[in-house]
Every structure is written in structure tokens, then in C-alpha cells.
Design a protein around this motif. Structure first.
Motif, mmCIF file in Angstrom:
data_model
loop_
_atom_site.group_PDB
_atom_site.id
_atom_site.type_symbol
_atom_site.label_atom_id
_atom_site.label_comp_id
_atom_site.label_asym_id
_atom_site.label_seq_id
_atom_site.Cartn_x
_atom_site.Cartn_y
_atom_site.Cartn_z
ATOM 1 N N TRP A 1 -31.074 19.733 17.432
ATOM 2 C CA TRP A 1 -29.523 18.764 17.437
ATOM 3 C C TRP A 1 -28.639 18.996 16.263
ATOM 4 O O TRP A 1 -27.216 18.989 16.825
ATOM 5 C CB TRP A 1 -30.168 17.261 17.263
ATOM 6 C CG TRP A 1 -31.102 16.571 18.219
ATOM 7 C CD1 TRP A 1 -31.349 16.955 19.376
ATOM 8 C CD2 TRP A 1 -31.691 15.356 18.322
ATOM 9 N NE1 TRP A 1 -32.079 16.296 20.229
ATOM 10 C CE2 TRP A 1 -32.219 15.079 19.341
ATOM 11 C CE3 TRP A 1 -31.995 14.276 17.115
ATOM 12 C CZ2 TRP A 1 -33.388 14.158 19.586
ATOM 13 C CZ3 TRP A 1 -32.663 13.305 17.300
ATOM 14 C CH2 TRP A 1 -33.418 12.970 18.715
ATOM 15 N N THR B 1 -26.536 21.889 17.981
ATOM 16 C CA THR B 1 -25.693 21.809 19.272
ATOM 17 C C THR B 1 -24.203 21.189 18.914
ATOM 18 O O THR B 1 -24.172 20.472 18.153
ATOM 19 C CB THR B 1 -26.491 20.761 19.954
ATOM 20 O OG1 THR B 1 -27.700 21.160 20.125
ATOM 21 C CG2 THR B 1 -25.920 20.834 21.459
ATOM 22 N N GLN C 1 -21.675 18.036 23.048
ATOM 23 C CA GLN C 1 -22.876 17.975 23.970
ATOM 24 C C GLN C 1 -23.893 17.365 23.356
ATOM 25 O O GLN C 1 -24.758 16.351 24.090
ATOM 26 C CB GLN C 1 -23.465 19.539 23.892
ATOM 27 C CG GLN C 1 -22.613 20.545 24.295
ATOM 28 C CD GLN C 1 -23.156 21.906 24.550
ATOM 29 O OE1 GLN C 1 -24.433 22.133 24.526
ATOM 30 N NE2 GLN C 1 -22.368 22.957 24.266
ATOM 31 N N THR C 2 -24.177 17.151 21.775
ATOM 32 C CA THR C 2 -25.028 16.101 21.187
ATOM 33 C C THR C 2 -24.407 15.558 19.998
ATOM 34 O O THR C 2 -23.736 16.350 19.319
ATOM 35 C CB THR C 2 -26.438 16.750 20.865
ATOM 36 O OG1 THR C 2 -27.038 17.230 22.242
ATOM 37 C CG2 THR C 2 -27.157 16.029 20.094
ATOM 38 N N THR C 3 -24.669 14.231 19.703
ATOM 39 C CA THR C 3 -24.133 13.848 18.641
ATOM 40 C C THR C 3 -25.327 12.699 17.927
ATOM 41 O O THR C 3 -25.902 12.040 18.623
ATOM 42 C CB THR C 3 -22.678 13.069 18.761
ATOM 43 O OG1 THR C 3 -21.772 13.827 19.416
ATOM 44 C CG2 THR C 3 -22.427 12.349 17.526
ATOM 45 N N GLU D 1 -29.409 9.750 18.843
ATOM 46 C CA GLU D 1 -28.983 10.815 19.419
ATOM 47 C C GLU D 1 -28.462 10.643 20.727
ATOM 48 O O GLU D 1 -29.068 9.985 21.524
ATOM 49 C CB GLU D 1 -30.251 11.992 19.400
ATOM 50 C CG GLU D 1 -29.563 13.302 19.909
ATOM 51 C CD GLU D 1 -30.052 13.642 21.632
ATOM 52 O OE1 GLU D 1 -29.571 14.535 22.295
ATOM 53 O OE2 GLU D 1 -30.635 12.720 21.853
ATOM 54 N N ASP E 1 -26.642 12.271 24.144
ATOM 55 C CA ASP E 1 -26.457 13.813 24.588
ATOM 56 C C ASP E 1 -25.916 13.367 25.991
ATOM 57 O O ASP E 1 -25.849 12.718 26.903
ATOM 58 C CB ASP E 1 -27.923 14.183 25.057
ATOM 59 C CG ASP E 1 -27.860 15.596 25.249
ATOM 60 O OD1 ASP E 1 -27.557 16.321 26.454
ATOM 61 O OD2 ASP E 1 -28.411 16.571 24.520
ATOM 62 N N ARG F 1 -26.279 15.176 28.483
ATOM 63 C CA ARG F 1 -27.264 15.663 29.778
ATOM 64 C C ARG F 1 -27.951 14.307 30.263
ATOM 65 O O ARG F 1 -29.138 14.198 29.164
ATOM 66 C CB ARG F 1 -27.962 16.750 29.645
ATOM 67 C CG ARG F 1 -27.045 18.132 29.463
ATOM 68 C CD ARG F 1 -28.005 19.317 28.736
ATOM 69 N NE ARG F 1 -28.685 18.908 27.263
ATOM 70 C CZ ARG F 1 -29.810 19.305 27.146
ATOM 71 N NH1 ARG F 1 -30.564 20.234 27.778
ATOM 72 N NH2 ARG F 1 -30.487 18.981 26.023
ATOM 73 N N LYS G 1 -25.328 9.422 30.429
ATOM 74 C CA LYS G 1 -25.510 10.163 29.233
ATOM 75 C C LYS G 1 -27.038 9.866 29.096
ATOM 76 O O LYS G 1 -27.437 8.956 29.366
ATOM 77 C CB LYS G 1 -24.615 9.567 28.048
ATOM 78 C CG LYS G 1 -23.152 9.637 28.190
ATOM 79 C CD LYS G 1 -22.728 11.067 28.222
ATOM 80 C CE LYS G 1 -21.025 11.219 27.994
ATOM 81 N NZ LYS G 1 -20.490 10.450 29.078
ATOM 82 N N HIS G 2 -27.842 10.755 27.961
ATOM 83 C CA HIS G 2 -29.051 10.384 27.567
ATOM 84 C C HIS G 2 -28.925 9.834 26.102
ATOM 85 O O HIS G 2 -28.228 10.628 25.159
ATOM 86 C CB HIS G 2 -29.935 11.756 27.619
ATOM 87 C CG HIS G 2 -31.343 11.392 27.444
ATOM 88 N ND1 HIS G 2 -31.791 11.495 26.050
ATOM 89 C CD2 HIS G 2 -32.361 10.659 27.812
ATOM 90 C CE1 HIS G 2 -33.084 11.276 26.015
ATOM 91 N NE2 HIS G 2 -33.318 10.579 26.971
#
Length: 243
Positions: A106, A109, A113-115, A130, A132, A134, A212-213
Motif C-alpha cells: 500500500w 502504490t 491508485q491507493t490511499t 485503505e 483502492d 480497483r 472503489k474498494h
């Protein structure tokens, strides 16, 4: 307050198997030297990067659960060292596992893409959110036992996790799954390596919302805290989508 914040960072780092406490202490001492000259670590670059759609939508200090204070995830887990090669079996269970490999990935990235947001408190309490780009999901029925094989400098470390479903309802979200993850075994080059990781328990919530995931992870906190954090995150995603 500063001591509390630093202690919280150490607790989280040690809980997932990273020695970030000593590294942070050393960095703090170095920065106090008038001759210190050091390029920012990857995590610092991430934290200072321009705003992205994800970083603008992630939960913030105002969303901190009662008794927990906001922290800087990238200060704890950001590193110039690449994550060690690791595999997960079954691989499809990745959304339900959080460990040092997850945290390192994480932190590496890009923010578009990821925060990640982080909160910590006393008595080894912490929570991480988190977000994401995706959407993805996992079936807990196929993830009752999961193994992480990690090739490190000292050898191959295999960690076995046992997952137990935790009932969880979450509005405005899809593919909602919550599990209790217990570390049941650790082996070094095939030999049992008992230690303080055995029996370590975390809660992991996985869900999709607004394309988002989101992952919410907690240690020594109640499932309701995870649900509240997830609800706050979904509300921010909904607000962003409706602008």
C-alpha cells in the motif's frame, strides 16, 4: 501528545511485523543534527504528493474513532526498500489479509491508485482505512485457511492465518465481508518458529462502493468501530460522486 503519537506508530508497525520504531527514532535523531542531509523516503514523497481523486475522498482526522488519534501511515510504512517477494495461497483471499506485506505494498502504490488513513491509541489499539481504485472481493468460505510465503533475507517465512466470518451490515456498499484473522502458525524454512505473532488477531472489513474498494483493518477494537469507519468512508465517496 507527541509521545502518544509516536508510541501509536510503533505499536502499529510492530503489530504487523515491521521494525519501524527504531527506524523512526534514528531518523528523528538524524534530522536534529545540523549536518543532516537526507532525501525524503518514498512514504514522505507519497504524503506530500498532489491531491488525487482517492486522496481527496479518504477519511480524515474528523473521522477518528473515539479514543484513537489520526496518524501518518506513510511515515510508518514508507520505505526506500522494496517489499520482499511474497505469495498468498489462495491468492483470491488477498482482500481479506493484512500484514507487513500488505502495508508495504500500500505504501509503495501511487496515491491515484491507493490511499491510506491510519488511527492509533493506547492498549495497542489501531485502525487503518485503505481506499483502492480497483473494486474487488473475496469469498470467506474459500479463505478459511490462508498462507503467506515470504522470501526474506533470513530465509523463507510462511505464515498461516485462520479466518472466521464476522457478521457485518453496511449500507450503500456491495460485496461486504468482515473476518477475524488469527495468526495460527509461523515457519522459517519449513521449521516451526513460535513467537509473539502466534495468536495475533486482526479484524478486516472488505467492501466495494462507488466503483472503489475499501479495506478497514483494526486491532483491539470492536467490529462496530470498523463498521463506523467504513460508513464514514462510503459517505465521503457518495459525496464526491454527487458533486
Amino acid at each position: 501528545m507527541r509521545a502518544h503519537y509516536h508510541l501509536g506508530l510503533c505499536v502499529i508497525a510492530l503489530a504487523v511485523g515491521l521494525g519501524a520504531c527504531s527506524q523512526s527514532d534514528s531518523a528523528q535523531q538524524t534530522s536534529q543534527s545540523p549536518d543532516a542531509s537526507q532525501a525524503p523516503a518514498h512514504g514522505e514523497v507519497q504524503a506530500q504528493a498532489a491531491h488525487t481523486e482517492l486522496s481527496d475522498a479518504i477519511v480524515g482526522p474528523a473521522d477518528a474513532p473515539e479514543g484513537l488519534a489520526p496518524g501518518n501511515f506513510y511515515e510508518v510504512f514508507g520505505s526506500n526498500e522494496p517489499p520482499s517477494p511474497a505469495t498468498l495461497d489462495p491468492a483470491e483471499c488477498e482482500p481479506l489479509i493484512f500484514d507487513s506485506n500488505t502495508a508495504a505494498a500500500w505504501a509503495k502504490t501511487p496515491l491515484d491508485q491507493t490511499t491510506v488513513a491510519m488511527y492509533s491509541g493506547f492498549e495497542q489499539q489501531w485502525a487503518i482505512v485503505e481506499l483502492d481504485a480497483r473494486p474487488r472481493s473475496a469469498d470467506p468460505a474459500k479463505c478459511q485457511s490462508v498462507k503467506r510465503s515470504d522470501d526474506t533475507q533470513i530465509g523463507n517465512i510462511t505464515t498461516t492465518y485462520q479466518l472466521k466470518l464476522v457478521p457485518m451490515e453496511l449500507d450503500n456498499a456491495e460485496d461486504v465481508q468482515a473476518v477475524e484473522v488469527v495468526t495460527s502458525a509461523v515457519a522459517l524454512d519449513g521449521q516451526d518458529s513460535p513467537g509473539d505473532k502466534i495468536g495475533r488477531t486482526t479484524l478486516v472489513l472488505s467492501a466495494n462502493a462507488q466503483g472503489k474498494h475499501l479495506t478497514v483493518v483494526g486491532h483491539n477494537i470492536e467490529p462496530e468501530v470498523l463498521r463506523t469507519l467504513a460508513s464514514s468512508q462510503i459517505a465521503k465517496l457518495d459525496a464526491q460522486a454527487n458533486r
